[in-house]
Motif scaffolding. Sequence first.
Motif, PDB file in Angstrom:
ATOM      1  N   ALA A   1       0.841  -1.097  -0.466  1.00 46.78           N
ATOM      2  CA  ALA A   1       0.234   0.144   0.167  1.00 46.78           C
ATOM      3  C   ALA A   1       1.131   1.531  -0.270  1.00 46.78           C
ATOM      4  CB  ALA A   1      -1.094   0.374   1.389  1.00 46.78           C
ATOM      5  N   LEU A   2       0.581   2.143  -0.598  1.00 47.35           N
ATOM      6  CA  LEU A   2       0.415   3.716  -0.481  1.00 47.35           C
ATOM      7  C   LEU A   2       0.538   4.142   0.082  1.00 47.35           C
ATOM      8  CD1 LEU A   2       2.248   4.558  -3.615  1.00 47.35           C
ATOM      9  CD2 LEU A   2       3.376   3.012  -1.972  1.00 47.35           C
ATOM     10  N   CYS A   3       0.814   5.327   1.219  1.00 40.65           N
ATOM     11  CA  CYS A   3      -0.431   5.785   2.925  1.00 40.65           C
ATOM     12  C   CYS A   3       0.174   7.322   2.363  1.00 40.65           C
ATOM     13  CB  CYS A   3      -0.134   5.062   3.874  1.00 40.65           C
ATOM     14  SG  CYS A   3       1.765   5.402   4.344  1.00 40.65           S
ATOM     15  N   TRP A   4      -0.515   8.096   2.758  1.00 43.83           N
ATOM     16  CA  TRP A   4       0.009   9.575   3.118  1.00 43.83           C
ATOM     17  C   TRP A   4       0.507   9.733   4.336  1.00 43.83           C
ATOM     18  CZ3 TRP A   4      -0.227  14.807   0.802  1.00 43.83           C
ATOM     19  CH2 TRP A   4      -0.500  15.147   1.123  1.00 43.83           C
ATOM     20  N   GLY A   5       1.733  10.582   3.766  1.00 41.08           N
ATOM     21  CA  GLY A   5       2.204  10.912   5.013  1.00 41.08           C
ATOM     22  C   GLY A   5       3.936  10.244   5.077  1.00 41.08           C
ATOM     23  N   GLU A   6       4.710  10.460   6.842  1.00 43.89           N
ATOM     24  CA  GLU A   6       5.549   9.502   6.599  1.00 43.89           C
ATOM     25  C   GLU A   6       4.776   8.950   8.368  1.00 43.89           C
ATOM     26  OE1 GLU A   6       9.514  10.528   6.242  1.00 43.89           O
ATOM     27  OE2 GLU A   6       8.749  10.176   4.104  1.00 43.89           O
ATOM     28  N   PRO A   7       4.859   7.634   8.383  1.00 45.21           N
ATOM     29  CA  PRO A   7       4.244   7.305   9.839  1.00 45.21           C
ATOM     30  C   PRO A   7       5.548   7.751  10.615  1.00 45.21           C
ATOM     31  CG  PRO A   7       3.875   5.729   8.511  1.00 45.21           C
ATOM     32  CD  PRO A   7       4.455   6.659   7.897  1.00 45.21           C
ATOM     33  N   GLU A   8       5.399   8.009  12.303  1.00 45.35           N
ATOM     34  CA  GLU A   8       7.291   8.475  13.022  1.00 45.35           C
ATOM     35  C   GLU A   8       7.951   6.975  12.449  1.00 45.35           C
ATOM     36  OE1 GLU A   8       6.850  10.050  16.416  1.00 45.35           O
ATOM     37  OE2 GLU A   8       5.163  12.110  15.141  1.00 45.35           O
ATOM     38  N   LEU A   9       7.264   5.682  13.454  1.00 41.99           N
ATOM     39  CA  LEU A   9       7.661   4.437  13.696  1.00 41.99           C
ATOM     40  C   LEU A   9       7.902   3.559  11.657  1.00 41.99           C
ATOM     41  CD1 LEU A   9       6.074   3.938  16.494  1.00 41.99           C
ATOM     42  CD2 LEU A   9       8.263   4.850  16.605  1.00 41.99           C
ATOM     43  N   ASP A  10       8.972   2.619  12.104  1.00 36.25           N
ATOM     44  CA  ASP A  10       8.601   2.005  11.060  1.00 36.25           C
ATOM     45  C   ASP A  10       7.946   0.807  11.038  1.00 36.25           C
ATOM     46  OD1 ASP A  10      11.468   3.521  10.212  1.00 36.25           O
ATOM     47  OD2 ASP A  10      12.829   2.084  11.346  1.00 36.25           O
ATOM     48  N   SER A  11       7.561   0.649  12.232  1.00 37.83           N
ATOM     49  CA  SER A  11       6.551   0.113  11.921  1.00 37.83           C
ATOM     50  C   SER A  11       5.815   0.248  13.449  1.00 37.83           C
ATOM     51  CB  SER A  11       7.207  -2.335  12.201  1.00 37.83           C
ATOM     52  OG  SER A  11       8.306  -1.891  13.220  1.00 37.83           O
TER      53      SER A  11
ATOM     54  N   LEU B   1      -3.488   6.080  -0.574  1.00 34.62           N
ATOM     55  CA  LEU B   1      -3.113   7.249  -1.287  1.00 34.62           C
ATOM     56  C   LEU B   1      -4.410   6.946  -2.725  1.00 34.62           C
ATOM     57  CD1 LEU B   1      -0.120   7.661  -2.595  1.00 34.62           C
ATOM     58  CD2 LEU B   1      -0.720   9.065  -0.760  1.00 34.62           C
ATOM     59  N   GLY B   2      -5.045   7.375  -2.950  1.00 35.97           N
ATOM     60  CA  GLY B   2      -6.056   7.211  -4.118  1.00 35.97           C
ATOM     61  C   GLY B   2      -7.688   6.574  -3.508  1.00 35.97           C
ATOM     62  N   ASP B   3      -7.862   6.735  -1.737  1.00 33.52           N
ATOM     63  CA  ASP B   3      -9.096   6.207  -1.726  1.00 33.52           C
ATOM     64  C   ASP B   3     -10.316   7.101  -1.512  1.00 33.52           C
ATOM     65  OD1 ASP B   3     -10.876   4.783   0.024  1.00 33.52           O
ATOM     66  OD2 ASP B   3      -9.424   3.763   1.458  1.00 33.52           O
ATOM     67  N   ARG B   4     -10.854   6.671  -2.568  1.00 37.18           N
ATOM     68  CA  ARG B   4     -12.728   7.591  -2.345  1.00 37.18           C
ATOM     69  C   ARG B   4     -13.555   7.750  -1.514  1.00 37.18           C
ATOM     70  NH1 ARG B   4     -13.558   6.163  -8.643  1.00 37.18           N
ATOM     71  NH2 ARG B   4     -12.612   4.127  -8.447  1.00 37.18           N
ATOM     72  N   LEU B   5     -13.029   6.301  -0.967  1.00 35.64           N
ATOM     73  CA  LEU B   5     -13.678   6.762   0.426  1.00 35.64           C
ATOM     74  C   LEU B   5     -12.757   7.760   1.998  1.00 35.64           C
ATOM     75  CD1 LEU B   5     -15.608   3.219   0.610  1.00 35.64           C
ATOM     76  CD2 LEU B   5     -16.753   5.360   0.273  1.00 35.64           C
ATOM     77  N   TYR B   6     -12.320   7.253   2.422  1.00 36.23           N
ATOM     78  CA  TYR B   6     -11.339   7.548   3.699  1.00 36.23           C
ATOM     79  C   TYR B   6     -10.246   8.294   3.235  1.00 36.23           C
ATOM     80  CZ  TYR B   6     -13.352   3.033   5.159  1.00 36.23           C
ATOM     81  OH  TYR B   6     -15.007   2.711   5.369  1.00 36.23           O
ATOM     82  N   ALA B   7      -9.890   8.943   2.276  1.00 33.61           N
ATOM     83  CA  ALA B   7      -8.528  10.026   2.236  1.00 33.61           C
ATOM     84  C   ALA B   7      -8.911  11.267   1.848  1.00 33.61           C
ATOM     85  CB  ALA B   7      -7.813   9.495   0.552  1.00 33.61           C
TER      86      ALA B   7
ATOM     87  N   ARG C   1      -2.608   9.880  -6.866  1.00 36.17           N
ATOM     88  CA  ARG C   1      -3.288   8.678  -7.294  1.00 36.17           C
ATOM     89  C   ARG C   1      -4.307   8.388  -8.130  1.00 36.17           C
ATOM     90  NH1 ARG C   1       2.043   8.946  -6.568  1.00 36.17           N
ATOM     91  NH2 ARG C   1       3.354   7.609  -6.035  1.00 36.17           N
ATOM     92  N   ASP C   2      -4.156   7.735  -8.764  1.00 41.76           N
ATOM     93  CA  ASP C   2      -5.895   8.072  -9.666  1.00 41.76           C
ATOM     94  C   ASP C   2      -6.540   6.722  -9.803  1.00 41.76           C
ATOM     95  OD1 ASP C   2      -4.348   6.172 -11.107  1.00 41.76           O
ATOM     96  OD2 ASP C   2      -4.907   7.350 -13.056  1.00 41.76           O
ATOM     97  N   ARG C   3      -6.065   5.322  -8.430  1.00 47.66           N
ATOM     98  CA  ARG C   3      -6.537   4.472  -8.070  1.00 47.66           C
ATOM     99  C   ARG C   3      -6.023   4.586  -6.355  1.00 47.66           C
ATOM    100  NH1 ARG C   3      -3.833  -1.118  -8.457  1.00 47.66           N
ATOM    101  NH2 ARG C   3      -4.540  -1.822  -6.625  1.00 47.66           N
ATOM    102  N   LEU C   4      -7.117   3.328  -5.590  1.00 52.31           N
ATOM    103  CA  LEU C   4      -6.900   3.050  -4.409  1.00 52.31           C
ATOM    104  C   LEU C   4      -5.429   2.296  -4.230  1.00 52.31           C
ATOM    105  CD1 LEU C   4      -7.501   2.803  -1.276  1.00 52.31           C
ATOM    106  CD2 LEU C   4      -8.288   0.423  -1.992  1.00 52.31           C
ATOM    107  N   CYS C   5      -4.945   2.897  -3.719  1.00 51.36           N
ATOM    108  CA  CYS C   5      -3.359   2.255  -3.233  1.00 51.36           C
ATOM    109  C   CYS C   5      -3.412   0.874  -2.422  1.00 51.36           C
ATOM    110  CB  CYS C   5      -2.029   3.354  -3.004  1.00 51.36           C
ATOM    111  SG  CYS C   5      -1.786   4.153  -4.611  1.00 51.36           S
TER     112      CYS C   5
END
Length: 211
Positions: A91-101, A168-174, A182-186
């Motif tokens: 998946a591709l997510c918006w922003g960068e999480p502070e932790l690695d996992s 990214l590209g999530d039309r319901l939650y982003a 992005r033009d699709r849900l990643c």
Amino acid sequence: MPLSNIQIVYQDAALLVVNKPTLLLSVPGRADDNKDCLVTRLQENGYPEARIVHRLDWETSGLMVLARDADSHRELSRQFHDRETEKAYAALCWGEPELDSGRIELPLRYAPDNKPRHIVDLEQGRHALTFWRVVERHGNYARVELTPITGRSHQLRVHMLSIGHPLLGDRLYANPEALALRDRLCLHASLLCLSHPQSGERLRFESPAPF
């Protein structure tokens, strides 16, 4: 409808493993104009015995397994129910999480006044658990690997939203910025491990993300 861009990853007498494209239902919808779907296309194009075992959201792409007989369907369904399968999503997510996992353990349920959206509900929601790991960092977004332990509807999308990193590209939650990138849900089902329903052999399938 033709198979079109449905890729057959593996097949034998007991099962099919396919790559579902984005914007295709896993099973028929209730409305007459929602009958086109993965299982119907397979049944109409050489696999009339294909039986659905699990589902991916309409916008989610990636690996799915289908059974080719009743006994295999029963055994594969049991493996999913008993959480004996392994699944991972790219998946591709918006922003960068502070932790690695990390892990997200938040109960989920339908938003009754806003279907098909789901929400976190600490009192009435059903238990849901997701592990996540950052694979790459790109400043305003990150590539992550998501491992669902439970299989709730929209689980990965709502869990990532809950920690401030919608997909990214999530039309319901982003948010608008994440939607515009992005033009699709990643979200792509990139790994599926299961035991063969007849031989018991452990099978592992991988599919690189198309984004």
